[in-house]
Design a protein around this motif. Sequence first.
Motif, short mmCIF file in Angstrom:
data_model
loop_
_atom_site.label_atom_id
_atom_site.label_comp_id
_atom_site.label_asym_id
_atom_site.label_seq_id
_atom_site.Cartn_x
_atom_site.Cartn_y
_atom_site.Cartn_z
N VAL A 68 24.57 10.94 -15.95
CA VAL A 68 25.93 10.39 -15.90
C VAL A 68 26.95 11.53 -15.88
O VAL A 68 27.94 11.49 -15.13
N GLU A 69 26.71 12.56 -16.67
CA GLU A 69 27.62 13.70 -16.71
C GLU A 69 27.65 14.43 -15.37
O GLU A 69 28.72 14.87 -14.91
N ALA A 70 26.48 14.54 -14.73
CA ALA A 70 26.42 15.20 -13.42
C ALA A 70 27.22 14.44 -12.38
O ALA A 70 27.66 15.01 -11.37
N GLY A 72 30.06 13.15 -13.06
CA GLY A 72 31.46 13.28 -13.43
C GLY A 72 31.94 12.28 -14.45
O GLY A 72 33.16 12.11 -14.61
N ARG A 73 31.01 11.63 -15.17
CA ARG A 73 31.41 10.62 -16.15
C ARG A 73 30.73 10.92 -17.48
O ARG A 73 29.95 11.87 -17.61
N VAL A 74 31.01 10.09 -18.48
CA VAL A 74 30.46 10.30 -19.82
C VAL A 74 29.79 9.02 -20.30
O VAL A 74 30.36 7.92 -20.17
N LEU A 75 28.58 9.15 -20.83
CA LEU A 75 27.89 8.02 -21.43
C LEU A 75 28.35 7.91 -22.88
O LEU A 75 28.16 8.82 -23.68
N THR A 76 28.98 6.79 -23.23
CA THR A 76 29.55 6.62 -24.57
C THR A 76 28.71 5.71 -25.46
O THR A 76 28.93 5.66 -26.67
N PHE A 77 27.78 4.98 -24.87
CA PHE A 77 26.92 4.05 -25.62
C PHE A 77 25.70 3.75 -24.79
O PHE A 77 25.78 3.69 -23.55
N ALA A 78 24.56 3.55 -25.43
CA ALA A 78 23.37 3.07 -24.73
C ALA A 78 22.43 2.39 -25.72
O ALA A 78 22.43 2.71 -26.92
N MET A 79 21.64 1.47 -25.20
CA MET A 79 20.64 0.77 -26.00
C MET A 79 19.51 0.34 -25.08
O MET A 79 19.72 0.13 -23.88
N ASN A 80 18.30 0.23 -25.63
CA ASN A 80 17.21 -0.35 -24.85
C ASN A 80 17.63 -1.73 -24.36
O ASN A 80 18.32 -2.48 -25.06
N ALA A 81 17.24 -2.09 -23.13
CA ALA A 81 17.79 -3.31 -22.51
C ALA A 81 16.72 -4.30 -22.07
O ALA A 81 16.98 -5.13 -21.21
N GLY A 82 15.54 -4.23 -22.63
CA GLY A 82 14.51 -5.19 -22.25
C GLY A 82 13.13 -4.56 -22.32
O GLY A 82 12.98 -3.35 -22.50
N VAL A 251 29.96 3.62 -19.71
CA VAL A 251 30.35 4.91 -19.16
C VAL A 251 31.87 4.97 -19.02
O VAL A 251 32.54 3.96 -18.83
N GLU A 252 32.38 6.18 -19.13
CA GLU A 252 33.82 6.42 -18.95
C GLU A 252 34.00 7.54 -17.93
O GLU A 252 33.11 8.37 -17.74
#
Length: 252
Positions: A68-70, A72-82, A251-252
């Motif tokens: 995500v950073e590559a 040009g954005r920032v990952l602000t939260f994540a969780m397993n999704a299934g 993402v932001e």
Amino acid sequence: MLGATVLLLAPLSVAVPALADGPCRSEDFEGVRYTVCSFDLVETDLRLFWRDASDRPYRSFSTLAKAVEADGRVLTFAMNAGMFQTDFTPIGLYVEDGRELRPTNTADAASGLRPVPNFYRKPNGVFYIRGENAGVLTTERFLNVRRQTDYASQSGPMLVIDGELHPAFIEGSRDRTRRTGVGVSGPGMVHFAISEDQVNFHDFARLFRDFLGCRNALFLDGGRGTGLFSPELGRNDISWHGGFGPIVGAVE
């Protein structure tokens, strides 16, 4: 993964108190500690992730954050999704950027298999996002409405169905482990929760219905398959399965 019901090791993580102005916060419901992260999709870019540009599963939050950073954005939260198979392929329906990458799974558990794996404890369901709206529906209902989505992940079992707990849940059950889930309390208001203590399905479902006000909620995984990424909390959990399959992230 398929959601074993035995006691499993908790993901490795570092936790610090929640910040008042962030989406994630610590909550206590009936003596069980949770971290709850809530998002208004009018204000949040929430997406599903599975594989990178080389078609390799991300597997870890760190790998996803770097990708995500590559971009040009920032990952602000994540969780397993299934839930996922041993190669990190989602067991059921998976839609990303409007493309169906895995089909809906309507199969039943293999005959005689006990205990029934969590994904196959019908009804299971689908968490979906379309624009600034999100929802959780049973798989059957999702297929009946043939809803077009930007993102979708099938998991199971359902926790809350139209305000009622899943009929198979037993109050006082000793099937206790750490669990993650997602619920919606309005068209664009999404709540994710991870239990920091061991909890059974009945009590976990009640967190979503009675505390978070969700008429529909879906179990994402338990035991070693749970994980949270939150820089503001100092959390970057790993999965003891060797990685995660589908991941939901802001993402932001």
